[in-house]
Design a protein around this motif. Sequence first.
Motif, PDB file in Angstrom:
ATOM      1  N   ARG A  89       0.876  -1.369   0.079  1.00 18.08           N
ATOM      2  CA  ARG A  89       0.087   0.071  -0.026  1.00 18.08           C
ATOM      3  C   ARG A  89       0.812   1.161   0.037  1.00 18.08           C
ATOM      4  O   ARG A  89       0.505   2.213  -0.308  1.00 18.08           O
ATOM      5  CB  ARG A  89      -1.015   0.177   1.309  1.00 18.08           C
ATOM      6  CG  ARG A  89      -0.313   0.140   2.600  1.00 18.08           C
ATOM      7  CD  ARG A  89      -1.185  -0.442   3.635  1.00 18.08           C
ATOM      8  NE  ARG A  89      -2.615   0.013   3.481  1.00 18.08           N
ATOM      9  CZ  ARG A  89      -3.148   0.891   4.492  1.00 18.08           C
ATOM     10  NH1 ARG A  89      -2.447   1.378   5.298  1.00 18.08           N
ATOM     11  NH2 ARG A  89      -4.243   1.277   4.058  1.00 18.08           N
ATOM     12  N   GLU A  90       1.944   1.238   0.401  1.00 16.15           N
ATOM     13  CA  GLU A  90       3.141   2.424   0.212  1.00 16.15           C
ATOM     14  C   GLU A  90       3.513   2.720  -1.120  1.00 16.15           C
ATOM     15  O   GLU A  90       3.904   3.824  -1.330  1.00 16.15           O
ATOM     16  CB  GLU A  90       4.073   2.071   1.041  1.00 16.15           C
ATOM     17  CG  GLU A  90       4.108   1.653   2.594  1.00 16.15           C
ATOM     18  CD  GLU A  90       3.824   3.368   3.490  1.00 16.15           C
ATOM     19  OE1 GLU A  90       4.207   4.314   2.885  1.00 16.15           O
ATOM     20  OE2 GLU A  90       3.194   2.886   4.603  1.00 16.15           O
ATOM     21  N   HIS A  91       3.176   1.743  -1.921  1.00 24.13           N
ATOM     22  CA  HIS A  91       3.802   1.973  -3.456  1.00 24.13           C
ATOM     23  C   HIS A  91       2.768   1.978  -4.362  1.00 24.13           C
ATOM     24  O   HIS A  91       2.992   2.570  -5.612  1.00 24.13           O
ATOM     25  CB  HIS A  91       4.654   0.740  -3.646  1.00 24.13           C
ATOM     26  CG  HIS A  91       5.587   0.458  -2.875  1.00 24.13           C
ATOM     27  ND1 HIS A  91       6.772   1.356  -2.650  1.00 24.13           N
ATOM     28  CD2 HIS A  91       6.144  -0.369  -1.812  1.00 24.13           C
ATOM     29  CE1 HIS A  91       7.528   1.024  -1.708  1.00 24.13           C
ATOM     30  NE2 HIS A  91       7.109  -0.030  -0.990  1.00 24.13           N
ATOM     31  N   VAL A  92       1.419   1.446  -4.168  1.00 17.44           N
ATOM     32  CA  VAL A  92       0.215   1.273  -5.237  1.00 17.44           C
ATOM     33  C   VAL A  92      -0.195   2.569  -5.172  1.00 17.44           C
ATOM     34  O   VAL A  92      -0.428   3.175  -4.160  1.00 17.44           O
ATOM     35  CB  VAL A  92      -0.354  -0.195  -5.328  1.00 17.44           C
ATOM     36  CG1 VAL A  92       0.672  -1.216  -5.243  1.00 17.44           C
ATOM     37  CG2 VAL A  92      -0.933  -0.083  -3.726  1.00 17.44           C
ATOM     38  N   GLY A  93      -1.023   2.905  -6.358  1.00 12.24           N
ATOM     39  CA  GLY A  93      -1.716   4.021  -6.696  1.00 12.24           C
ATOM     40  C   GLY A  93      -1.943   4.510  -7.959  1.00 12.24           C
ATOM     41  O   GLY A  93      -1.156   4.053  -8.881  1.00 12.24           O
ATOM     42  N   PRO A  94      -2.620   5.505  -7.968  1.00 12.14           N
ATOM     43  CA  PRO A  94      -2.779   5.844  -9.664  1.00 12.14           C
ATOM     44  C   PRO A  94      -1.679   6.663 -10.188  1.00 12.14           C
ATOM     45  O   PRO A  94      -1.232   6.486 -11.297  1.00 12.14           O
ATOM     46  CB  PRO A  94      -4.237   7.181  -9.443  1.00 12.14           C
ATOM     47  CG  PRO A  94      -4.777   6.597  -8.011  1.00 12.14           C
ATOM     48  CD  PRO A  94      -4.062   6.028  -7.073  1.00 12.14           C
ATOM     49  N   GLY A  95      -0.645   7.108  -9.142  1.00 13.05           N
ATOM     50  CA  GLY A  95       0.384   7.639  -9.576  1.00 13.05           C
ATOM     51  C   GLY A  95       1.674   6.690  -9.587  1.00 13.05           C
ATOM     52  O   GLY A  95       2.864   7.088  -9.754  1.00 13.05           O
ATOM     53  N   GLY A  96       1.356   5.279  -9.260  1.00 17.15           N
ATOM     54  CA  GLY A  96       2.345   4.452  -9.155  1.00 17.15           C
ATOM     55  C   GLY A  96       2.840   4.121 -10.372  1.00 17.15           C
ATOM     56  O   GLY A  96       4.182   3.612 -10.537  1.00 17.15           O
TER      57      GLY A  96
END
Length: 354
Positions: free
Chosen positions: A113-120
């Motif tokens: 969760r510290e790395h994934v996301g729309p800006g990943g």
Amino acid sequence: MNRIKSAINGIEGLIASGLAEGADRDALDAVAARYATLIPPAFRALIGRPDDAIGRQVIPHPDELSVAAHEVADPIGDDAFSPVPGIVHRYADRALLKPLLVCPLYCRFCFRREHVGPGGGVLDEAALQRALDWLAGRDTISEVILTGGDPLMLSPRRLARIVQALDAMPHITTIRIHSRVPVAAPERLTEALADAMQAEGALWLVLHANHASEFTPEAAVAIRRVQARAIPVLGQSVLLRGVNDDEATLEALLRAMVRLRIKPYYLHQLDAAPGTSRFHVPIEEGRRLLAGLRGRVTGLAWPTYVLDIPDGHGKVPIGPEYVDAAAGTVRDPAGRLHRLAPGGARLAGAHARG
């Protein structure tokens, strides 16, 4: 079922849809500033209330900013085993390839969760080629697991390029794709995307689902689309407090998989990612849950309960156990003890196996 057509991708949308209280806005904004929020239509349609088994998985909660002493940003040690961007090489015969860090939804218990996301982002062409070249140069690696993020968020063209490149490496005999898309965003799994998954060698889809209600009619169509291409599907789940931590709910999940020709593969003990303590189920409780299902569900529905040892030391099965070699006894599904003969065989006669 009333199908909801738009995703929720922020705190304002959560409040407007009745999934969060306006009074919690400041706390939830603080959570959203650190961890991505996205609830796709397929999941939004299943949420009856914010704290139900589906809502709990995807709706931000203020407790996510409370980090326990044992929780760390990289709980399974990916970073220490990443020789080039996009690659994790922890085991001698296999490696992870992470072509992107974008998902169809953002689980509140995710170990990345510290790395994934729309800006990943996505590995650009140069970075992807470096990762593929690294794999091509290591003939001890026979299996590559596409993960991320979610590989089925790639376009059919890009996914096909990756699968074909791996398939062309003589030493790569097995490809795995780990995905939440078939249940989280089944509309994405089109004929074109399913075509992109096809390989000459062995390719498996490993589907992540945590509750039986995730297997909607639309999800079933997406799963069958993959299976129609002779791609076997395995299931993996995380044992989660308030989601699947009782025998009836866990049994329903496992049976739902088997009904759709999905072999339950792993039941994961929760990884200690920051702010995930509210999902924690102690290992002994997890063992009791599975032991309670032994004899009640077919062996086809039986997953391996596993712990990914922190700091990258690997994944190990954690029970339940039935044999006490020191005492020379074996426990049956009802809890009764029986003597073992020398060498481990039971003294009683053979019984039918299920």
